[in-house]
Write a protein that holds these residues in place. Structure first.
Motif, short mmCIF file in Angstrom:
data_model
loop_
_atom_site.label_atom_id
_atom_site.label_comp_id
_atom_site.label_asym_id
_atom_site.label_seq_id
_atom_site.Cartn_x
_atom_site.Cartn_y
_atom_site.Cartn_z
N PRO A 175 3.71 9.37 -1.87
CA PRO A 175 3.80 7.93 -1.56
C PRO A 175 4.03 7.63 -0.08
CG PRO A 175 4.99 8.39 -3.57
CD PRO A 175 4.57 9.71 -3.03
N TRP A 193 0.91 8.51 1.86
CA TRP A 193 -0.18 7.57 1.54
C TRP A 193 0.01 6.28 2.34
CZ3 TRP A 193 -4.80 6.53 0.53
CH2 TRP A 193 -5.22 5.34 -0.07
N THR A 194 1.24 5.79 2.41
CA THR A 194 1.52 4.59 3.19
C THR A 194 1.20 4.83 4.66
OG1 THR A 194 3.27 3.88 1.68
CG2 THR A 194 3.35 2.99 3.92
N CYS A 219 -2.62 4.93 5.30
CA CYS A 219 -3.23 3.59 5.29
C CYS A 219 -2.95 2.86 6.60
CB CYS A 219 -2.69 2.78 4.11
SG CYS A 219 -3.20 3.42 2.49
N GLU A 238 -3.28 0.12 0.22
CA GLU A 238 -2.07 0.30 -0.57
C GLU A 238 -1.94 -0.70 -1.70
OE1 GLU A 238 2.08 1.86 0.46
OE2 GLU A 238 1.41 0.73 2.23
N SER A 239 -2.40 -1.93 -1.44
CA SER A 239 -2.25 -2.98 -2.44
C SER A 239 -3.45 -3.09 -3.38
CB SER A 239 -2.02 -4.34 -1.76
OG SER A 239 -3.10 -4.62 -0.87
#
Length: 413
Positions: free
Chosen positions: A252, A255-256, A259, A268-269
């Motif tokens: 996580p 990944w953030t 992005c 992410e959204s």
């Protein structure tokens, strides 16, 4: 220390081509006294090429360092009798003939155990020493196919692929070496002779533990996902402006960070990519989006940027890139060997850690066929007159045919 941990262990190696030689080379790298028993024409691996270096096979040389070679004709009664005498003083026997061949020569485990009750006897074969497939021939590509490995490689709807490195042979050889180490420990503890049955099929299935675990849990055959990890996304190669880069950012936090670094925070959204499970299900769409962004900069630029965000990444390197890299220079793997015919050859050596590299252990290049026949037989207690008779009758072959007058056996070895 690691490189002399098997000092004093005597290994007679009857194997050829790859899995067996990988096993015995591992033992030799650990300090064992390994003698290749070769036919007069040399083992099959010597004939594998191209390429060639002054007529010598790089394939053969790559898996036979630190060994001695004794050329003995096992098709003769005298040759088999000679080997049985040598086995009285051996600790380990390695062979990878088709099941039944050693028995036909009177060198099977049951026969040999009678003359050496503490021998570790390791047989390596395609499908094992028992069962309905024991006589079935199998080379690396066949094992990759039948073990399921080939069905997992490549991209969806494309032709089957194989790992070009002979991975079934390599992992089979390494597992055989591990089994021999365990068996030697057993002998040392009084368990007597040990028979090991190493199957390349079993080894290659074992290599796929994670994939089979997923299959057992889901009942689904693995999807062919190219460079990607089937259980995580993103975790794959994407194209850059000048090459490819592997990006691993399924955690996580990473990944953030990815992005943000890509200037695509909206990923992410996006419900398609919210969790790792979502990203695995929508891998193709995610790959296309990542590829479009990564192709805007060079691999080195992305490496610098992603490293600053602690995002795991690596360039997809060619072999030339590898041997010219800092990682390779610092690995302790690079070595140069002096071969009497091929000359100075580059190789990847044996390096398991700093304690190993701390020692000054000069590796020996792969031997010529029969290079150590005379010295080995003398070391195993064969009398000089008998050696001379075996030479004259062609049962053994030596290179050179006779040792130089001033050369001692210790110098040869």
């Amino acid at each position: 220390m690691l490189r002399d941990s098997l000092s004093g262990v005597r290994v007679l190696d009857f194997s050829h081509v790859l899995a067996g030689p990988v096993c015995s080379m591992t033992l030799a790298d650990l300090g064992a006294d390994v003698v290749k028993i070769e036919p007069p024409a040399g083992e099959l691996g010597r004939k594998i090429g191209p390429p060639w270096i002054n007529g010598e096979s790089p394939v053969f040389m790559s898996v036979n360092r630190n060994k001695l070679s004794a050329s003995i004709d096992l098709k003769t009664d005298a040759g088999r009798c000679l080997v049985r005498k040598m086995l009285c003083d051996a600790d380990v026997l390695v062979e990878n003939f088709r099941p039944g061949v050693m028995q036909s020569m009177g060198l099977d485990f049951a026969s040999v155990r009678e003359i050496n009750p503490n021998l570790v006897y390791c047989s390596i074969s395609a499908f094992g020493q028992s069962g309905s497939n024991r006589q079935r021939p199998g080379v690396d590509g066949v094992i990759q196919a039948v073990s399921g490995l080939m069905s997992t490689l490549g991209a969806a709807n494309e032709d089957p692929l194989k790992v070009p490195v002979p991975i079934a042979d390599m992992v089979g050889g390494y597992l055989a070496a591990i089994a021999i180490l365990a068996a030697l420990h057993g002998v040392r503890n009084g368990k007597g002779a040990q028979q090991l049955d190493i199957s390349l099929y079993n080894a290659t299935v074992m290599l796929q533990q994670i994939s089979f675990a997923s299959f057992f849990a889901s009942g689904r055959n693995p999807d062919k996902v190219g460079s990607a990890a089937p259980y995580a996304a993103p975790n794959e190669a994407v194209p850059t402006e000048d090459g490819w880069i592997v990006v691993v950012a399924y955690h996580p936090e990473r990944w953030t960070a990815l992005c943000e670094e890509l200037g695509m925070p909206w990923l992410e959204s996006d419900p398609r990519f919210a969790t790792n499970d979502d990203r695995v299900r929508n891998r193709k769409a995610l790959h296309q989006l990542l590829a479009s962004r990564f192709s805007e900069c060079s691999t080195s630029q992305w490496m610098e940027r992603l490293a600053l965000r602690d995002i795991i990444c690596a360039p997809v390197s060619s072999y030339r890139d590898v041997v010219e890299s800092a990682e390779y220079a610092e690995s302790g793997l690079a070595c140069t060997l002096d071969h009497p015919v091929a000359g100075q050859i580059r190789a990847n050596g044996f390096a398991l850690g700093p304690s190993d590299r701390a020692q000054d252990n000069a590796d020996r290049a792969a031997p010529l066929n029969g290079e150590h026949t005379l010295a080995v037989l003398a070391r195993y207690g064969i009398e000089h007159d008998q050696i001379a008779e075996l030479l004259d009758t062609g049962v053994i072959r030596a290179y050179p045919a006779r040792p130089a007058p001033t050369q001692t056996h210790d110098e040869v070895l």
